[in-house]
Design an enzyme around this catalytic site. Structure first.
Site, PDB file in Angstrom:
ATOM      1  CG  HIS A   1      13.524   7.249  30.721  1.00 39.78           C
ATOM      2  ND1 HIS A   1      12.800   7.985  31.406  1.00 39.78           N
ATOM      3  CD2 HIS A   1      14.735   6.807  31.223  1.00 39.78           C
ATOM      4  CE1 HIS A   1      13.486   7.955  32.523  1.00 39.78           C
ATOM      5  NE2 HIS A   1      14.504   7.257  32.443  1.00 39.78           N
ATOM      6  CD  GLU A   2      17.210   4.315  30.081  1.00 42.50           C
ATOM      7  OE1 GLU A   2      18.269   4.906  30.589  1.00 42.50           O
ATOM      8  OE2 GLU A   2      16.319   4.161  30.743  1.00 42.50           O
TER       9      GLU A   2
ATOM     10  CG  HIS B   1      18.928   8.920  31.784  1.00 43.28           C
ATOM     11  ND1 HIS B   1      18.939   9.797  32.954  1.00 43.28           N
ATOM     12  CD2 HIS B   1      17.979   8.064  31.991  1.00 43.28           C
ATOM     13  CE1 HIS B   1      18.196   9.400  33.744  1.00 43.28           C
ATOM     14  NE2 HIS B   1      17.518   8.267  33.271  1.00 43.28           N
TER      15      HIS B   1
ATOM     16  CD  GLU C   1      14.661   9.262  36.249  1.00 42.09           C
ATOM     17  OE1 GLU C   1      15.821   8.901  35.893  1.00 42.09           O
ATOM     18  OE2 GLU C   1      13.737   8.407  35.804  1.00 42.09           O
TER      19      GLU C   1
HETATM   20 ZN    ZN Z   1      15.913   7.195  34.256  1.00 44.10          ZN
END
Ligand code: ZN
Length: 505
Positions: free
Chosen positions: A269-270, A273, A299
């Protein structure tokens, strides 16, 4: 006169470059606070950050910035600017107006109310004591109404607050997007509950050495294209990503010895980003356009990598042998299908941050609907816990046994972040639309991903999303990448196809 020699343009660029430098220095202090700082460092860190944020505000709202913007907005000047500088003027105007429209007294009062609010919320949540938090929340909503009025809006007050996180997005656009998603999700959740088979996640709940977990997560990050020469991964309680420019992007993760997905999916997830931040064009370094377009677009990147790619069967065809090299015992006899099923189990959850891909959006839609009513004054703060619980029952089929597990679970409202929650679900909506367009462009996408060719995804995102920076609005970016504005159909179709197959319904 060419744009590079136009003195007012150059001056504006230089003034704003300094704002970017200062903001990134503040980010570094915050990163350190969450990862490396010894406990007693907190004493001076708060004042260091406050001093920097005061200087940043002062530089951004300097009267000279207003003069330069007014000059450059003159039709005769504007028409001669290159497109990218027109975008810079437009975005700077937006930031300048948001920073100057708020009366200093209101800014101070909001800072105080939210600092105190977070502290009161922390104690209230620990003690399950809603009554002690209610007056603080009342005060915050009162101030946020004033903020919305000062900033201005054409639809309703909520629009002014939402625009801070998702520029250009309005309640009028959100209501139909979320309405379709809500109805489809409630229907899907019912089918899953009545499904003849349920998914087994016991394979994930073994003992997994955390140092090996972290090494595995770094292998996955490398495969995604994360550049460890331009970033690093550390540990923190709450995973996050921060950037000091595209050549230094930091992510954090956390690990649970007895639950494999905690570290892996936080890292992916990170990492999503971070790939966005590392992919922002070098030409926009130290430029106000050189960051993510919105929280929703940001996101969409993290969710695309985490859920659409990372929780897919092709990912596990690639990743399971890599995992097995670290954990031969735990993975003996385990198949990619078993891993895919285990990481996609759906359940009716009470807590947003523990929710799965299907139910997550119901948690967000509930918060959006309630905070909109609170801001309009149509829902008294005193009635919030009862309405929260009724809506939980209606949407998710569960009622929190305590307010700590219900209305008190998130820090956002106490922090003054009203209009922030929708960006999480917008990220999911955008990700589904991007994933659909990616599959259209690469009909053999699954086969490529099963071979670990994740660069297909990264290259596609780089050219369509990352390269744009902040020079277009979120809707425009999505339209440029996929051919149409935000459309909830793609997420609804994806969720139905994926989970009806997984659960056999
Ligand atoms: Zn996030």
């Amino acid at each position: 006169m060419s744009s590079s020699t136009r003195p007012n343009l150059r001056e504006l660029r230089e003034r704003l470059a300094e704002v970017v430098d200062l903001a990134q220095a503040a980010e570094l202090l915050s990163w350190d606070q969450e990862t490396m700082m010894p406990p007693r460092g907190a004493l001076y860190r708060a004042t260091q950050l406050a001093a920097l944020s005061g200087i940043i505000h002062e530089r951004l709202t300097h009267p000279r910035v207003g003069e330069l913007l007014a000059e450059l907005e003159e039709p005769s000047q504007r028409a001669n600017l290159p497109v990218i500088d027109q975008a810079m003027v437009r975005v700077s105007r937006r930031d300048y107006d948001r920073a100057t429209k708020l009366p200093p007294a209101l800014v101070r009062e909001l800072a105080l109310a939210t600092t105190e609010g977070v502290e009161i919320w922390r104690q209230a949540r620990a003690a399950n004591d809603w009554a002690s938090f209610a007056p603080a929340l009342e005060r915050i909503f009162h101030l946020k109404r004033q903020e919305a009025r000062a900033i201005g809006y054409s639809g309703e007050p909520y629009d002014a607050l939402l625009d801070e996180f998702e520029p250009g997005m309005t309640v009028a656009q959100l209501v139909p997007l979320f309405g379709d998603l809500r109805a489809a999700t409630i229907d899907l959740l019912g089918r899953i509950e009545r499904a003849p088979r349920q998914l087994d996640r016991r394979v994930l709940e073994q003992s997994w050495d955390t140092a090996k977990q972290l090494a595995f997560s770094e292998d996955v990050l490398r495969q995604m294209g994360f550049d460890f020469e331009a970033g690093r991964q550390d540990l923190s309680t709450h995973p996050f990503t921060t950037s000091f420019g595209p050549t230094d992007v930091r992510i954090t993760t956390r690990a649970d010895q007895n639950d494999l997905p905690v570290a892996l999916y936080a890292s992916i997830h990170e990492g999503g980003h971070a790939l966005y931040d590392q992919g922002l064009p070098a030409a926009l370094g130290r430029n106000i356009l050189g960051s993510g377009a919105s929280l929703g677009i940001h996101e969409s990147q993290s969710r695309l990598w985490e859920n659409f790619l990372g929780r897919g069967r092709p990912f596990w065809e690639f990743a399971l042998p890599k995992l097995a090299a670290y954990f031969p015992e735990q993975t003996r006899g385990v198949t990619p299908e078993a891993m895919t099923a285990a990481v996609n189990r759906v359940g009716r959850s009470l807590v947003r941050v523990e929710a799965d891909e299907v139910t997550y959006n119901l948690h967000i839609i509930l918060r959006f609907e309630l905070e909109r009513l609170l801001l309009r004054g149509e829902l008294p703060v005193a009635d919030l816990p009862v309405t929260w619980n009724e809506t939980m029952r209606e949407y998710l089929g569960v009622v929190p046994p305590t307010n700590s597990l219900g209305v008190l679970q998130d820090t956002h409202w106490a922090s003054g972040l009203i209009g922030y929650f929708p960006t999480y679900s917008l990220g999911n909506l955008y990700a589904a639309q991007l994933w659909h367009a990616l599959q259209r462009d690469y009909p053999d996408l699954d086969a490529r991903l099963a071979r670990g060719e994740f660069s297909v995804v990264l290259d596609w995102l780089r050219s369509r999303i990352h390269s744009v920076g902040r020079s277009l609005l979120p809707n425009q970016i999505l339209e440029r990448a996929t051919g149409e504005p935000p459309n909830p159909t793609y997420l609804v179709t994806y969720l139905n196809a994926k989970y009806r197959a997984l659960y056999g319904v």
